[in-house]
Motif scaffolding. Structure first.
Motif, PDB file in Angstrom:
ATOM      1  N   ALA A  27       0.843  -1.196   0.000  1.00  0.00           N
ATOM      2  CA  ALA A  27       0.000   0.000   0.000  1.00  0.00           C
ATOM      3  C   ALA A  27       0.876   1.243   0.000  1.00  0.00           C
ATOM      4  N   ALA A  28       0.359   2.336  -0.526  1.00  0.00           N
ATOM      5  CA  ALA A  28       1.132   3.589  -0.599  1.00  0.00           C
ATOM      6  C   ALA A  28       1.474   4.138   0.779  1.00  0.00           C
ATOM      7  N   THR A  29       0.806   3.670   1.805  1.00  0.00           N
ATOM      8  CA  THR A  29       1.098   4.143   3.158  1.00  0.00           C
ATOM      9  C   THR A  29       2.192   3.342   3.845  1.00  0.00           C
ATOM     10  N   ARG A  30       2.640   2.241   3.240  1.00  0.00           N
ATOM     11  CA  ARG A  30       3.694   1.412   3.817  1.00  0.00           C
ATOM     12  C   ARG A  30       5.057   1.996   3.517  1.00  0.00           C
ATOM     13  N   LEU A  31       5.984   1.832   4.457  1.00  0.00           N
ATOM     14  CA  LEU A  31       7.329   2.373   4.288  1.00  0.00           C
ATOM     15  C   LEU A  31       8.288   1.318   3.738  1.00  0.00           C
ATOM     16  N   SER A  32       9.234   1.783   2.959  1.00  0.00           N
ATOM     17  CA  SER A  32      10.335   0.969   2.472  1.00  0.00           C
ATOM     18  C   SER A  32      11.620   1.599   3.004  1.00  0.00           C
ATOM     19  N   TYR A  33      12.779   1.095   2.576  1.00  0.00           N
ATOM     20  CA  TYR A  33      14.043   1.576   3.134  1.00  0.00           C
ATOM     21  C   TYR A  33      15.078   1.893   2.063  1.00  0.00           C
ATOM     22  N   MET A  34      15.813   2.968   2.300  1.00  0.00           N
ATOM     23  CA  MET A  34      16.972   3.325   1.498  1.00  0.00           C
ATOM     24  C   MET A  34      18.190   3.111   2.396  1.00  0.00           C
ATOM     25  N   TRP A  35      19.093   2.256   1.957  1.00  0.00           N
ATOM     26  CA  TRP A  35      20.305   1.940   2.711  1.00  0.00           C
ATOM     27  C   TRP A  35      21.460   2.724   2.082  1.00  0.00           C
ATOM     28  N   VAL A  36      22.290   3.344   2.911  1.00  0.00           N
ATOM     29  CA  VAL A  36      23.411   4.154   2.433  1.00  0.00           C
ATOM     30  C   VAL A  36      24.698   3.607   3.047  1.00  0.00           C
ATOM     31  N   GLN A  37      25.691   3.394   2.194  1.00  0.00           N
ATOM     32  CA  GLN A  37      27.011   2.955   2.634  1.00  0.00           C
ATOM     33  C   GLN A  37      28.048   3.955   2.143  1.00  0.00           C
ATOM     34  N   ARG A  38      29.010   4.261   3.020  1.00  0.00           N
ATOM     35  CA  ARG A  38      30.079   5.200   2.664  1.00  0.00           C
ATOM     36  C   ARG A  38      31.398   4.614   3.146  1.00  0.00           C
ATOM     37  N   GLY A  39      32.411   4.674   2.291  1.00  0.00           N
ATOM     38  CA  GLY A  39      33.730   4.160   2.663  1.00  0.00           C
ATOM     39  C   GLY A  39      34.676   4.267   1.486  1.00  0.00           C
ATOM     40  N   GLY A  40      35.627   3.360   1.440  1.00  0.00           N
ATOM     41  CA  GLY A  40      36.631   3.396   0.387  1.00  0.00           C
ATOM     42  C   GLY A  40      37.792   4.290   0.769  1.00  0.00           C
ATOM     43  N   PRO A  41      38.829   4.276  -0.031  1.00  0.00           N
ATOM     44  CA  PRO A  41      40.000   5.108   0.273  1.00  0.00           C
ATOM     45  C   PRO A  41      39.670   6.597   0.163  1.00  0.00           C
ATOM     46  N   PRO A  42      40.326   7.445   0.980  1.00  0.00           N
ATOM     47  CA  PRO A  42      40.019   8.883   0.966  1.00  0.00           C
ATOM     48  C   PRO A  42      40.166   9.539  -0.408  1.00  0.00           C
ATOM     49  N   GLU A  43      41.092   9.048  -1.221  1.00  0.00           N
ATOM     50  CA  GLU A  43      41.287   9.653  -2.547  1.00  0.00           C
ATOM     51  C   GLU A  43      40.241   9.189  -3.556  1.00  0.00           C
ATOM     52  N   GLN A  44      39.511   8.129  -3.237  1.00  0.00           N
ATOM     53  CA  GLN A  44      38.442   7.629  -4.105  1.00  0.00           C
ATOM     54  C   GLN A  44      37.272   7.129  -3.253  1.00  0.00           C
ATOM     55  N   PRO A  45      36.581   8.024  -2.550  1.00  0.00           N
ATOM     56  CA  PRO A  45      35.485   7.575  -1.688  1.00  0.00           C
ATOM     57  C   PRO A  45      34.342   6.972  -2.498  1.00  0.00           C
ATOM     58  N   VAL A  46      33.647   6.049  -1.866  1.00  0.00           N
ATOM     59  CA  VAL A  46      32.518   5.376  -2.491  1.00  0.00           C
ATOM     60  C   VAL A  46      31.289   5.607  -1.615  1.00  0.00           C
ATOM     61  N   ILE A  47      30.194   6.041  -2.229  1.00  0.00           N
ATOM     62  CA  ILE A  47      28.917   6.180  -1.545  1.00  0.00           C
ATOM     63  C   ILE A  47      27.885   5.431  -2.380  1.00  0.00           C
TER      64      ILE A  47
END
Length: 104
Positions: A27-47
């Motif tokens: 239903a349109a009232t139900r919630l889903s989830y967005m997962w976010v990951q951040r890391g990797g080397p400082p010169e090439q960060p990955v999100i």
């Protein structure tokens, strides 16, 4: 990109609710989830952003597959069995402190 993220020894991860208006079987009232990951080397960060209709621990399993480093996250128990070292961020303490400052 996920391989680059999961081989680096430090990663941050969080999940947040999103509302999807037209999703099969929900239903349109139900919630889903967005997962976010951040890391990797400082010169090439990955999100990375990953969508899931649930907050199931199996999502954390899939996203953290192969990761053996330190995970910085909130207190969602779904991360704990998947990563040997988990560092929790005390978000609730900061929010309470900020709310009390604005009441004065």
């Amino acid at each position: 990109m996920r391989e680059q993220l999961n081989v680096y020894p430090i990663q941050q991860m969080d999940e947040t609710t999103v509302q999807v208006l037209k999703q099969d079987g929900k239903a349109a009232t139900r919630l889903s989830y967005m997962w976010v990951q951040r890391g990797g080397p400082p010169e090439q960060p990955v999100i990375l952003f990953s969508y899931s209709p649930t907050r199931s621990e199996t999502v954390a399993d899939r996203l953290l597959h192969g990761f053996q480093g330190i995970l910085q996250t909130d207190d969602y128990a779904g991360y704990v069995p998947r990563v040997p070292k988990t560092v929790w961020v005390m978000l609730g303490v900061g929010r309470t402190y900020a709310a009390n400052l604005t009441r004065r």
